[in-house]
Scaffold this motif. Structure first.
Motif, PDB file in Angstrom:
ATOM      1  N   ASP A  67     -23.712  -5.283  15.103  1.00 20.06           N
ATOM      2  CA  ASP A  67     -24.912  -5.183  15.935  1.00 20.06           C
ATOM      3  C   ASP A  67     -25.817  -4.108  15.348  1.00 20.06           C
ATOM      4  O   ASP A  67     -25.521  -2.917  15.440  1.00 20.06           O
ATOM      5  CB  ASP A  67     -24.508  -4.835  17.371  1.00 20.06           C
ATOM      6  N   ARG A  68     -26.913  -4.521  14.772  1.00 23.76           N
ATOM      7  CA  ARG A  68     -27.801  -3.580  14.084  1.00 23.76           C
ATOM      8  C   ARG A  68     -28.344  -2.500  15.014  1.00 23.76           C
ATOM      9  O   ARG A  68     -28.698  -1.410  14.573  1.00 23.76           O
ATOM     10  CB  ARG A  68     -28.945  -4.335  13.425  1.00 23.76           C
ATOM     11  N   ARG A  69     -28.435  -2.792  16.304  1.00 23.14           N
ATOM     12  CA  ARG A  69     -28.945  -1.797  17.256  1.00 23.14           C
ATOM     13  C   ARG A  69     -27.860  -0.859  17.746  1.00 23.14           C
ATOM     14  O   ARG A  69     -28.141   0.208  18.269  1.00 23.14           O
ATOM     15  CB  ARG A  69     -29.587  -2.490  18.459  1.00 23.14           C
ATOM     16  N   GLY A  70     -26.622  -1.246  17.617  1.00 21.78           N
ATOM     17  CA  GLY A  70     -25.518  -0.443  18.121  1.00 21.78           C
ATOM     18  C   GLY A  70     -25.061   0.605  17.120  1.00 21.78           C
ATOM     19  O   GLY A  70     -25.438   0.586  15.949  1.00 21.78           O
ATOM     20  N   SER A  71     -24.250   1.518  17.606  1.00 25.83           N
ATOM     21  CA  SER A  71     -23.658   2.513  16.708  1.00 25.83           C
ATOM     22  C   SER A  71     -22.206   2.744  17.091  1.00 25.83           C
ATOM     23  O   SER A  71     -21.781   2.463  18.209  1.00 25.83           O
ATOM     24  CB  SER A  71     -24.458   3.816  16.721  1.00 25.83           C
ATOM     25  N   MET A  72     -21.481   3.262  16.144  1.00 28.31           N
ATOM     26  CA  MET A  72     -20.058   3.527  16.306  1.00 28.31           C
ATOM     27  C   MET A  72     -19.836   5.037  16.327  1.00 28.31           C
ATOM     28  O   MET A  72     -20.489   5.771  15.590  1.00 28.31           O
ATOM     29  CB  MET A  72     -19.274   2.941  15.124  1.00 28.31           C
ATOM     30  N   ALA A  73     -18.911   5.472  17.164  1.00 29.70           N
ATOM     31  CA  ALA A  73     -18.433   6.850  17.134  1.00 29.70           C
ATOM     32  C   ALA A  73     -17.130   6.832  16.351  1.00 29.70           C
ATOM     33  O   ALA A  73     -16.262   5.987  16.610  1.00 29.70           O
ATOM     34  CB  ALA A  73     -18.201   7.375  18.544  1.00 29.70           C
ATOM     35  N   VAL A  74     -17.002   7.738  15.400  1.00 31.33           N
ATOM     36  CA  VAL A  74     -15.839   7.760  14.516  1.00 31.33           C
ATOM     37  C   VAL A  74     -15.212   9.156  14.560  1.00 31.33           C
ATOM     38  O   VAL A  74     -15.896  10.160  14.331  1.00 31.33           O
ATOM     39  CB  VAL A  74     -16.235   7.418  13.060  1.00 31.33           C
ATOM     40  N   LEU A  75     -13.921   9.213  14.862  1.00 28.05           N
ATOM     41  CA  LEU A  75     -13.194  10.475  14.885  1.00 28.05           C
ATOM     42  C   LEU A  75     -12.949  10.935  13.456  1.00 28.05           C
ATOM     43  O   LEU A  75     -12.397  10.194  12.645  1.00 28.05           O
ATOM     44  CB  LEU A  75     -11.859  10.298  15.627  1.00 28.05           C
ATOM     45  N   THR A  76     -13.361  12.151  13.123  1.00 25.99           N
ATOM     46  CA  THR A  76     -13.156  12.693  11.780  1.00 25.99           C
ATOM     47  C   THR A  76     -11.744  13.268  11.670  1.00 25.99           C
ATOM     48  O   THR A  76     -11.033  13.435  12.677  1.00 25.99           O
ATOM     49  CB  THR A  76     -14.167  13.814  11.480  1.00 25.99           C
ATOM     50  N   ASP A  77     -11.351  13.603  10.441  1.00 25.47           N
ATOM     51  CA  ASP A  77     -10.054  14.252  10.240  1.00 25.47           C
ATOM     52  C   ASP A  77     -10.003  15.587  10.982  1.00 25.47           C
ATOM     53  O   ASP A  77      -8.981  15.933  11.576  1.00 25.47           O
ATOM     54  CB  ASP A  77      -9.785  14.466   8.747  1.00 25.47           C
ATOM     55  N   ALA A  78     -11.112  16.306  10.980  1.00 25.97           N
ATOM     56  CA  ALA A  78     -11.164  17.591  11.703  1.00 25.97           C
ATOM     57  C   ALA A  78     -10.995  17.364  13.204  1.00 25.97           C
ATOM     58  O   ALA A  78     -10.320  18.142  13.890  1.00 25.97           O
ATOM     59  CB  ALA A  78     -12.484  18.312  11.424  1.00 25.97           C
ATOM     60  N   GLY A  79     -11.587  16.300  13.734  1.00 24.44           N
ATOM     61  CA  GLY A  79     -11.432  15.959  15.143  1.00 24.44           C
ATOM     62  C   GLY A  79      -9.996  15.599  15.476  1.00 24.44           C
ATOM     63  O   GLY A  79      -9.462  15.994  16.516  1.00 24.44           O
ATOM     64  N   MET A  80      -9.354  14.859  14.583  1.00 24.11           N
ATOM     65  CA  MET A  80      -7.962  14.472  14.793  1.00 24.11           C
ATOM     66  C   MET A  80      -7.058  15.701  14.757  1.00 24.11           C
ATOM     67  O   MET A  80      -6.150  15.825  15.576  1.00 24.11           O
ATOM     68  CB  MET A  80      -7.536  13.450  13.731  1.00 24.11           C
ATOM     69  N   GLU A  81      -7.336  16.620  13.846  1.00 19.68           N
ATOM     70  CA  GLU A  81      -6.544  17.855  13.778  1.00 19.68           C
ATOM     71  C   GLU A  81      -6.707  18.681  15.056  1.00 19.68           C
ATOM     72  O   GLU A  81      -5.729  19.213  15.586  1.00 19.68           O
ATOM     73  CB  GLU A  81      -6.958  18.676  12.553  1.00 19.68           C
ATOM     74  N   LEU A  82      -7.934  18.775  15.552  1.00 18.19           N
ATOM     75  CA  LEU A  82      -8.181  19.502  16.801  1.00 18.19           C
ATOM     76  C   LEU A  82      -7.432  18.838  17.957  1.00 18.19           C
ATOM     77  O   LEU A  82      -6.797  19.518  18.766  1.00 18.19           O
ATOM     78  CB  LEU A  82      -9.682  19.550  17.105  1.00 18.19           C
ATOM     79  N   LEU A  83      -7.484  17.554  18.015  1.00 19.07           N
ATOM     80  CA  LEU A  83      -6.791  16.808  19.070  1.00 19.07           C
ATOM     81  C   LEU A  83      -5.281  17.026  18.991  1.00 19.07           C
ATOM     82  O   LEU A  83      -4.621  17.267  20.005  1.00 19.07           O
ATOM     83  CB  LEU A  83      -7.133  15.321  18.946  1.00 19.07           C
ATOM     84  N   GLU A  84      -4.727  16.973  17.791  1.00 18.00           N
ATOM     85  CA  GLU A  84      -3.284  17.172  17.616  1.00 18.00           C
ATOM     86  C   GLU A  84      -2.853  18.583  18.013  1.00 18.00           C
ATOM     87  O   GLU A  84      -1.761  18.774  18.540  1.00 18.00           O
ATOM     88  CB  GLU A  84      -2.881  16.871  16.169  1.00 18.00           C
ATOM     89  N   ARG A  85      -3.713  19.571  17.778  1.00 15.73           N
ATOM     90  CA  ARG A  85      -3.404  20.951  18.191  1.00 15.73           C
ATOM     91  C   ARG A  85      -3.507  21.126  19.698  1.00 15.73           C
ATOM     92  O   ARG A  85      -2.775  21.908  20.304  1.00 15.73           O
ATOM     93  CB  ARG A  85      -4.371  21.939  17.523  1.00 15.73           C
ATOM     94  N   THR A  86      -4.443  20.419  20.313  1.00 17.16           N
ATOM     95  CA  THR A  86      -4.756  20.599  21.725  1.00 17.16           C
ATOM     96  C   THR A  86      -3.899  19.731  22.643  1.00 17.16           C
ATOM     97  O   THR A  86      -3.615  20.117  23.778  1.00 17.16           O
ATOM     98  CB  THR A  86      -6.251  20.281  21.961  1.00 17.16           C
TER      99      THR A  86
END
Length: 169
Positions: free
Chosen positions: A94-113
């Motif tokens: 969908d050209r009008r839509g966008s995706m949110a993508v979890l970065t490696d830094a986000g995954m590391e923060l999540l794993e710590r938290t």
């Protein structure tokens, strides 16, 4: 039309629900602020992305999953982008839509938290319930969600947060 006032039992249940939900949200939010410097909603965005295929979700689908408006999600995603915990990409379907993508830094923060978050939820809720009560809690919350989302015969599905359009959209 006559007002259908709550019975004393319903009033007690309603007030009990409000007190529990406010206190629980405050408890979880405080723990996440202390450990990760983020509110519960931000953690929920990261957690939902971590469960998604390739750690990415269409923004509209993420808003629906979180039960929030698209404009509120856009604000949260913008803040998380600045922190480097996620990024936005164009949607391939969908050209009008966008995706949110979890970065490696986000995954590391999540794993710590996550361990502290889970312990807080367990200590605040599940350590005090029997397995039968856990099943009842799930059934009650699912029923309320289904009715409010219009999965049952319910008017107003266009009023769901993720379907609302704000003046900024």
């Amino acid at each position: 039309m006559t007002t259908r006032w709550l019975t004393p039992e319903e009033q007690r249940a309603w007030r009990s629900y409000l007190a529990a939900s406010w206190l629980l949200e405050d408890t979880v939010d405080r723990q996440l602020q202390q450990e990760a410097g983020m509110p519960h909603l931000y953690y929920s965005v990261l957690a939902n992305l971590s469960d998604a295929p390739d750690r990415r979700m269409r923004m509209t689908d993420l808003a629906e999953t979180l039960k929030i408006t698209r404009s509120r999600l856009t604000y949260v995603v913008t803040r998380l982008e600045k922190d480097g915990t996620l990024r936005r990409e164009g949607c391939p379907t969908d050209r009008r839509g966008s995706m949110a993508v979890l970065t490696d830094a986000g995954m590391e923060l999540l794993e710590r938290t996550a361990p502290g978050h889970v312990e807080t939820v367990r200590a605040a809720v599940f350590d005090h319930l029997t397995p039968e009560q856990v099943n009842q809690l799930e059934a009650i919350c699912t029923r309320i969600t289904d009715v409010l989302q219009g999965d049952e015969e319910s008017p107003g599905c266009d009023g769901l947060p993720w379907r609302r359009r704000s003046s900024a959209e």
